[in-house]
Scaffold this active site. Structure first.
Site, PDB file in Angstrom:
ATOM      1  N   GLY A 273       0.768  -1.241   0.000  1.00  0.00           N
ATOM      2  CA  GLY A 273       0.000   0.000   0.000  1.00  0.00           C
ATOM      3  C   GLY A 273       0.797   1.287   0.000  1.00  0.00           C
TER       4      GLY A 273
ATOM      5  CG  ASP B 223      -1.542   2.008   2.672  1.00  0.00           C
ATOM      6  OD1 ASP B 223      -1.239   1.660   3.836  1.00  0.00           O
ATOM      7  OD2 ASP B 223      -2.202   1.277   1.916  1.00  0.00           O
TER       8      ASP B 223
ATOM      9  CG  ASP C  74      -9.276   0.881   9.155  1.00  0.00           C
ATOM     10  OD1 ASP C  74      -9.984   1.328  10.056  1.00  0.00           O
ATOM     11  OD2 ASP C  74      -9.752   0.241   8.194  1.00  0.00           O
TER      12      ASP C  74
ATOM     13  CE  LYS D 269     -10.544   4.141   6.103  1.00  0.00           C
ATOM     14  NZ  LYS D 269     -11.096   2.818   5.712  1.00  0.00           N
TER      15      LYS D 269
ATOM     16  CG  PHE E 264     -13.217   0.784   0.754  1.00  0.00           C
ATOM     17  CD1 PHE E 264     -12.467  -0.102   1.520  1.00  0.00           C
ATOM     18  CD2 PHE E 264     -12.976   0.872  -0.607  1.00  0.00           C
ATOM     19  CE1 PHE E 264     -11.496  -0.901   0.931  1.00  0.00           C
ATOM     20  CE2 PHE E 264     -12.002   0.073  -1.209  1.00  0.00           C
ATOM     21  CZ  PHE E 264     -11.265  -0.809  -0.427  1.00  0.00           C
ATOM     22  CG  LEU E 265     -10.652   6.508   1.926  1.00  0.00           C
ATOM     23  CD1 LEU E 265      -9.664   7.318   2.737  1.00  0.00           C
ATOM     24  CD2 LEU E 265     -11.654   7.405   1.212  1.00  0.00           C
TER      25      LEU E 265
HETATM   26  P1  IMP Z   1      -5.436  -1.587  10.160  1.00  0.00           P
HETATM   27  O1  IMP Z   1      -4.562  -2.720  10.608  1.00  0.00           O
HETATM   28  O2  IMP Z   1      -6.874  -1.809  10.512  1.00  0.00           O
HETATM   29  O3  IMP Z   1      -4.943  -0.240  10.660  1.00  0.00           O
HETATM   30  O4  IMP Z   1      -5.422  -1.514   8.575  1.00  0.00           O
HETATM   31  C1  IMP Z   1      -4.589  -2.327   7.872  1.00  0.00           C
HETATM   32  C2  IMP Z   1      -4.723  -2.290   6.388  1.00  0.00           C
HETATM   33  O5  IMP Z   1      -6.089  -2.318   5.961  1.00  0.00           O
HETATM   34  C3  IMP Z   1      -4.151  -1.074   5.717  1.00  0.00           C
HETATM   35  O6  IMP Z   1      -2.744  -1.083   5.663  1.00  0.00           O
HETATM   36  C4  IMP Z   1      -4.772  -1.223   4.347  1.00  0.00           C
HETATM   37  O7  IMP Z   1      -4.071  -2.150   3.589  1.00  0.00           O
HETATM   38  C5  IMP Z   1      -6.149  -1.757   4.681  1.00  0.00           C
HETATM   39  N1  IMP Z   1      -7.154  -0.680   4.637  1.00  0.00           N
HETATM   40  C6  IMP Z   1      -7.704  -0.040   5.683  1.00  0.00           C
HETATM   41  N2  IMP Z   1      -8.607   0.880   5.277  1.00  0.00           N
HETATM   42  C7  IMP Z   1      -8.610   0.798   3.907  1.00  0.00           C
HETATM   43  C8  IMP Z   1      -9.338   1.509   2.887  1.00  0.00           C
HETATM   44  O8  IMP Z   1     -10.156   2.413   3.110  1.00  0.00           O
HETATM   45  N3  IMP Z   1      -9.066   1.141   1.592  1.00  0.00           N
HETATM   46  C9  IMP Z   1      -8.168   0.171   1.273  1.00  0.00           C
HETATM   47  N4  IMP Z   1      -7.474  -0.505   2.203  1.00  0.00           N
HETATM   48  C10 IMP Z   1      -7.688  -0.194   3.508  1.00  0.00           C
HETATM   49 MG    MG Z   2      -1.588  -1.698   3.777  1.00  0.00          MG
END
Ligand code: IMP
Ligand code: MG
Length: 188
Positions: free
Chosen positions: A56, A111, A114, A142, A163-164
């Site tokens: 990402g 990138d 979340d 986020k 969702f982005l």
């Molecule tokens: P986290 O561990 O929940 O912070 O998020 C991990 C991964 O989820 C990020 O590195 C992204 O690869 C994916 N992700 C989270 N939100 C989005 C989104 O809105 N679009 C695409 N990928 C996302």
């Molecule tokens: Mg990622």
């Protein structure tokens, strides 16, 4: 850093979904320059190692590094969540080449943050390399979805919990090459 609420109405279709422009190339470039200036100020007396988290961060990482005009090293880590696991951050790592982080200032480049589960797992993993410091730099944050306590040190944009896509972020493997960030149209 600011909350994005305006849209330009430039629509694209990826697989079965429609997306609209959320952050333009100019907006991304401006915030990235600001963050790069902050990084150069904070790391002016160090030779930090920037670690891009694949896939990402590849586009953000490359553009950010072009704005960082001081001595530094770069490296990459691939983080992948175990399939079918609950969202408690079971993340697997693949290091691209030898990482010698002992005593070094490390900046993780993401990138998007979340829930922060990936980031937490990354920090825990990197501790085993005995770095001097580990900070986080992300294009998108986020904030509403964030569940961890780690500070997110450098943020280009705090974004809606939607969702982005684009500029490194994918939908089902597609859209990473888009030069802007898009938002799912039904979430507008
Ligand atoms: P986290 O561990 O929940 O912070 O998020 C991990 C991964 O989820 C990020 O590195 C992204 O690869 C994916 N992700 C989270 N939100 C989005 C989104 O809105 N679009 C695409 N990928 C996302
Ligand atoms: Mg990622």
């Amino acid at each position: 850093m600011y909350f994005r609420k305006r849209f330009f109405g430039r629509m694209i279709t990826v697989r079965d979904k429609q997306f609209d422009v959320y952050l333009s190339q100019v907006e991304i470039a401006n915030e990235m320059e600001r963050v790069a200036r902050n990084l150069m100020h904070d790391y002016r007396d160090s030779t930090p190692i920037f670690l891009g988290i694949l896939h990402g961060s590849f586009m953000f990482f490359s553009d950010l590094m072009k704005e960082y005009r001081l001595e530094c090293e770069v490296g990459f880590l691939k983080a992948s969540s175990y399939l079918g696991m609950e969202t408690t951050g079971r993340v697997k790592f693949h290091e691209a080449g030898e990482l010698d982080l002992e005593g070094r200032d490390v900046i993780l480049v993401e990138d998007i943050v979340d829930t922060g589960n990936t980031l937490k797992a990354l920090h825990d993993h990197l501790k085993t390399h005995n770095p001097k410091s580990v900070k986080t730099c992300t294009l998108l944050f986020k904030k509403e979805a964030y569940k961890q306590n780690l500070p997110i040190d450098y943020v280009c944009f705090e974004v809606d919990n939607k969702f982005l896509l684009g500029y490194g972020l994918d939908y089902d493997g597609l859209g990473r090459n888009l030069p802007e960030v898009y938002i799912l149209k039904e979430d507008l």
